[in-house]
Motif scaffolding. Structure first.
Motif, mmCIF file in Angstrom:
data_model
loop_
_atom_site.group_PDB
_atom_site.id
_atom_site.type_symbol
_atom_site.label_atom_id
_atom_site.label_comp_id
_atom_site.label_asym_id
_atom_site.label_seq_id
_atom_site.Cartn_x
_atom_site.Cartn_y
_atom_site.Cartn_z
ATOM 1 N N ALA A 1 0.832 -1.203 0.000
ATOM 2 C CA ALA A 1 0.000 0.000 0.000
ATOM 3 C C ALA A 1 0.868 1.255 0.000
ATOM 4 C CB ALA A 1 -0.936 -0.007 1.205
ATOM 5 N N VAL A 2 1.941 1.237 0.768
ATOM 6 C CA VAL A 2 2.868 2.379 0.804
ATOM 7 C C VAL A 2 3.507 2.581 -0.563
ATOM 8 C CG1 VAL A 2 5.023 3.251 1.786
ATOM 9 C CG2 VAL A 2 3.328 2.158 3.267
ATOM 10 N N ILE A 3 3.947 1.484 -1.184
ATOM 11 C CA ILE A 3 4.611 1.559 -2.487
ATOM 12 C C ILE A 3 3.666 2.117 -3.547
ATOM 13 C CG2 ILE A 3 5.603 0.175 -4.352
ATOM 14 C CD1 ILE A 3 6.610 -1.757 -2.098
ATOM 15 N N VAL A 4 2.462 1.551 -3.612
ATOM 16 C CA VAL A 4 1.509 1.970 -4.639
ATOM 17 C C VAL A 4 1.098 3.424 -4.435
ATOM 18 C CG1 VAL A 4 -0.782 1.549 -5.629
ATOM 19 C CG2 VAL A 4 0.687 -0.385 -5.022
ATOM 20 N N ALA A 5 0.892 3.820 -3.191
ATOM 21 C CA ALA A 5 0.543 5.213 -2.905
ATOM 22 C C ALA A 5 1.676 6.147 -3.318
ATOM 23 C CB ALA A 5 0.224 5.379 -1.421
ATOM 24 N N ARG A 6 2.899 5.771 -3.013
ATOM 25 C CA ARG A 6 4.062 6.598 -3.359
ATOM 26 C C ARG A 6 4.225 6.726 -4.875
ATOM 27 N NH1 ARG A 6 8.068 8.347 -5.391
ATOM 28 N NH2 ARG A 6 10.033 8.972 -4.425
ATOM 29 N N GLU A 7 4.005 5.640 -5.607
ATOM 30 C CA GLU A 7 4.216 5.646 -7.049
ATOM 31 C C GLU A 7 3.069 6.298 -7.816
ATOM 32 O OE1 GLU A 7 7.177 3.842 -8.915
ATOM 33 O OE2 GLU A 7 7.566 5.010 -7.100
ATOM 34 N N SER A 8 1.852 6.194 -7.303
ATOM 35 C CA SER A 8 0.682 6.688 -8.033
ATOM 36 C C SER A 8 0.198 8.053 -7.566
ATOM 37 C CB SER A 8 -0.471 5.696 -7.905
ATOM 38 O OG SER A 8 -0.951 5.650 -6.559
ATOM 39 N N LEU B 1 -1.057 -2.746 -10.030
ATOM 40 C CA LEU B 1 -1.703 -1.975 -8.965
ATOM 41 C C LEU B 1 -1.370 -0.487 -9.081
ATOM 42 C CD1 LEU B 1 -1.412 -4.082 -5.687
ATOM 43 C CD2 LEU B 1 -3.494 -3.351 -6.838
ATOM 44 N N VAL B 2 -0.127 -0.177 -9.397
ATOM 45 C CA VAL B 2 0.277 1.215 -9.586
ATOM 46 C C VAL B 2 -0.487 1.818 -10.762
ATOM 47 C CG1 VAL B 2 2.184 2.759 -10.189
ATOM 48 C CG2 VAL B 2 2.556 0.906 -8.547
ATOM 49 N N TYR B 3 -0.608 1.052 -11.850
ATOM 50 C CA TYR B 3 -1.356 1.541 -13.011
ATOM 51 C C TYR B 3 -2.808 1.852 -12.617
ATOM 52 C CZ TYR B 3 2.411 -0.269 -16.049
ATOM 53 O OH TYR B 3 3.607 -0.521 -16.659
ATOM 54 N N CYS B 4 -3.420 0.940 -11.883
ATOM 55 C CA CYS B 4 -4.814 1.107 -11.488
ATOM 56 C C CYS B 4 -4.980 2.347 -10.611
ATOM 57 C CB CYS B 4 -5.295 -0.134 -10.749
ATOM 58 S SG CYS B 4 -7.039 -0.096 -10.287
ATOM 59 N N ALA B 5 -4.127 2.483 -9.619
ATOM 60 C CA ALA B 5 -4.204 3.639 -8.715
ATOM 61 C C ALA B 5 -3.950 4.943 -9.461
ATOM 62 C CB ALA B 5 -3.206 3.475 -7.573
ATOM 63 N N LEU C 1 -4.723 5.557 -12.612
ATOM 64 C CA LEU C 1 -5.950 5.878 -13.335
ATOM 65 C C LEU C 1 -6.984 6.510 -12.409
ATOM 66 C CD1 LEU C 1 -6.472 2.751 -15.647
ATOM 67 C CD2 LEU C 1 -5.665 5.020 -16.308
ATOM 68 N N ILE C 2 -7.137 5.914 -11.219
ATOM 69 C CA ILE C 2 -8.121 6.441 -10.262
ATOM 70 C C ILE C 2 -7.747 7.862 -9.850
ATOM 71 C CG2 ILE C 2 -9.095 6.150 -7.956
ATOM 72 C CD1 ILE C 2 -8.797 3.105 -8.379
ATOM 73 N N ARG C 3 -6.479 8.072 -9.586
ATOM 74 C CA ARG C 3 -6.032 9.414 -9.177
ATOM 75 C C ARG C 3 -6.285 10.436 -10.285
ATOM 76 N NH1 ARG C 3 -1.548 12.677 -9.689
ATOM 77 N NH2 ARG C 3 -1.145 14.064 -7.913
ATOM 78 N N SER C 4 -6.202 10.003 -11.552
ATOM 79 C CA SER C 4 -6.394 10.941 -12.657
ATOM 80 C C SER C 4 -7.863 11.175 -12.981
ATOM 81 C CB SER C 4 -5.669 10.443 -13.904
ATOM 82 O OG SER C 4 -6.305 9.275 -14.419
ATOM 83 N N GLY C 5 -8.769 10.500 -12.252
ATOM 84 C CA GLY C 5 -10.188 10.769 -12.427
ATOM 85 C C GLY C 5 -11.004 9.650 -13.039
ATOM 86 N N VAL C 6 -10.366 8.541 -13.391
ATOM 87 C CA VAL C 6 -11.105 7.400 -13.934
ATOM 88 C C VAL C 6 -11.906 6.744 -12.805
ATOM 89 C CG1 VAL C 6 -10.895 5.139 -15.069
ATOM 90 C CG2 VAL C 6 -9.362 7.012 -15.719
ATOM 91 N N LYS C 7 -13.139 6.346 -13.080
ATOM 92 C CA LYS C 7 -13.959 5.705 -12.060
ATOM 93 C C LYS C 7 -13.286 4.410 -11.599
ATOM 94 C CE LYS C 7 -18.412 7.527 -13.608
ATOM 95 N NZ LYS C 7 -19.776 7.182 -14.109
ATOM 96 N N PRO C 8 -13.298 4.128 -10.290
ATOM 97 C CA PRO C 8 -12.616 2.935 -9.771
ATOM 98 C C PRO C 8 -13.027 1.643 -10.478
ATOM 99 C CG PRO C 8 -13.248 4.368 -7.968
ATOM 100 C CD PRO C 8 -13.858 4.951 -9.200
ATOM 101 N N GLU C 9 -14.320 1.481 -10.772
ATOM 102 C CA GLU C 9 -14.769 0.257 -11.428
ATOM 103 C C GLU C 9 -14.103 0.083 -12.790
ATOM 104 O OE1 GLU C 9 -16.677 2.640 -10.293
ATOM 105 O OE2 GLU C 9 -17.723 1.785 -8.561
ATOM 106 N N ARG C 10 -14.002 1.181 -13.527
ATOM 107 C CA ARG C 10 -13.385 1.123 -14.852
ATOM 108 C C ARG C 10 -11.882 0.906 -14.737
ATOM 109 N NH1 ARG C 10 -13.741 -0.969 -19.551
ATOM 110 N NH2 ARG C 10 -13.052 0.333 -21.300
ATOM 111 N N ALA C 11 -11.264 1.582 -13.774
ATOM 112 C CA ALA C 11 -9.822 1.432 -13.583
ATOM 113 C C ALA C 11 -9.472 -0.003 -13.205
ATOM 114 C CB ALA C 11 -9.333 2.398 -12.511
#
Length: 270
Positions: free
Chosen positions: A185-192, A226-230, A232-242
Motif C-alpha cells: 500500500a505504501v509503495i503503490v501510494a508513493r508511485e501513483s 496496482l500502480v497503473y490502477c491507482a 488511473l483512479i487518481r487521474s479521475g477514472v472511475k474505480p470500477e473502470r480502472a
C-alpha cells in the motif's frame, strides 16, 4: 541547509524509489563489494527491475538493462561488426559496454535467451571475471565496479526454459515476492499519488486475485498493475473502470474467467 545536505537531497532525487522489505539492499551491496554475480527470482511485476535500478543508482554505477527473449543471442550482448559509411566497424553490445565501463549489467528473464548466452556469461561469473570477444580477439577483464545481475520468474519454468544447475550455482540468489499488504500500500501510494486509504482496498483485491493463481489464472496481479490502477483512479477514472482496465483485462482473455474475476472484485471491495 548546508551544501552537503543539499547534495544528499539531490542524490536521493536521482535514486529510483524502492521500498526494501528485507535485507535485499544490504545483500546487493555485499555482492557488489565482493564482485559476486547475483540472481533474482520472483514473479512478474514484483519489483525486481526497480530494485536493480535503485541499487545501481545508489552505488553510483551506470546500468545496462537487457530484456531477454527467444531470439537474443550472445552476439546481441557482446557486439558485432556493422557497416558504417562503407567501412566495417565493431559495435559493442550492452554486456561489453558494461564490462568496459565498470557498470551493472542486468539481464531480465535470462532463461528466455538462447542457450549460447549462458556460455558467454560463465567466465564472467567465476573468479576469472573475463569476457572473451572472439571476433575482435580481445579478452576483457571486468573491473571491480562491474556487476552482473540476472533475473527470472520460476513460475514460468518448464523443461525447455530453465537455468542449468551448473549456471545457477555461479550466482548468489535472492528470492522476491509481492510485498506484505501494508508495504505494498505504501509503495503503490508513493508511485501513483493516490492516498493510502484509497490504495488499501486495491491491495486487498490484488491478494484475492493472486489466490486464484494456478486455478483459472497463470499469474496474479503484479504490483506494477496496482500502480497503473491507482494512477488511473487518481487521474479521475472511475474505480470500477480502472479496476477492469488494469487488474482484470490484463489477466485473461477468457470471458467466463473475466466475469468470475469481476465478481471477486465486487466481493473483495464490498
Amino acid at each position: 541547509m548546508t551544501r552537503s545536505a543539499l547534495k544528499a537531497v539531490a542524490d536521493d532525487l536521482d535514486v529510483p524509489y524502492y521500498k526494501a522489505v528485507g535485507d535485499e539492499c544490504e545483500l546487493f551491496e555485499h555482492a557488489f563489494r565482493h564482485r559476486l554475480p547475483l540472481l533474482l527470482k520472483g514473479p512478474t511485476g514484483c519489483g525486481k527491475t526497480r530494485f536493480v535500478s535503485h541499487m545501481a543508482a545508489r552505488l553510483g554505477r551506470p546500468l545496462y538493462t537487457v530484456s531477454c527473449h527467444d531470439d537474443l543471442t550472445a552476439a546481441d550482448l557482446t557486439g558485432r561488426y556493422l557497416l558504417k559509411g562503407g567501412d566495417t566497424v565493431w559495435a559493442d553490445g550492452p554486456l561489453t559496454r558494461a564490462v568496459r565501463e565498470g557498470a551493472v549489467c542486468y539481464l531480465d528473464e535470462v532463461v528466455e535467451a538462447r542457450k549460447d548466452v549462458t556460455v558467454v556469461l560463465h567466465p564472467l561469473t567465476d573468479d576469472r571475471r573475463l569476457l572473451p570477444l572472439d571476433r575482435t580477439g580481445e579478452l576483457l577483464e571486468a573491473p571491480d565496479d562491474f556487476m552482473l545481475v540476472v533475473s527470472y520468474n520460476p513460475g514460468y519454468q518448464n523443461v525447455l526454459k530453465t537455468l542449468k544447475p551448473s549456471t545457477r550455482q555461479r550466482f548468489l540468489a535472492i528470492e522476491f515476492d509481492f510485498p506484505a499488504p501494508e508495504d505494498e500500500a505504501v509503495i503503490v501510494a508513493r508511485e501513483s499519488g493516490l492516498p493510502e486509504g484509497r490504495v488499501a482496498p486495491l491491495v486487498r483485491l490484488a491478494g484475492a486475485l493472486r489466490a486464484l493463481k494456478g486455478q483459472d489464472l497463470e499469474e496474479g496481479v503484479s504490483t506494477r498493475l496496482l500502480v497503473y490502477c491507482a494512477t488511473l483512479i487518481r487521474s479521475g477514472v472511475k474505480p470500477e473502470r480502472a479496476i477492469r482496465t488494469a487488474l482484470i483485462e490484463p489477466l485473461t482473455d477468457d470471458a467466463d474467467v473475466r466475469q468470475a474475476l469481476l465478481r471477486v472484485a465486487d466481493i473483495a471491495l464490498g
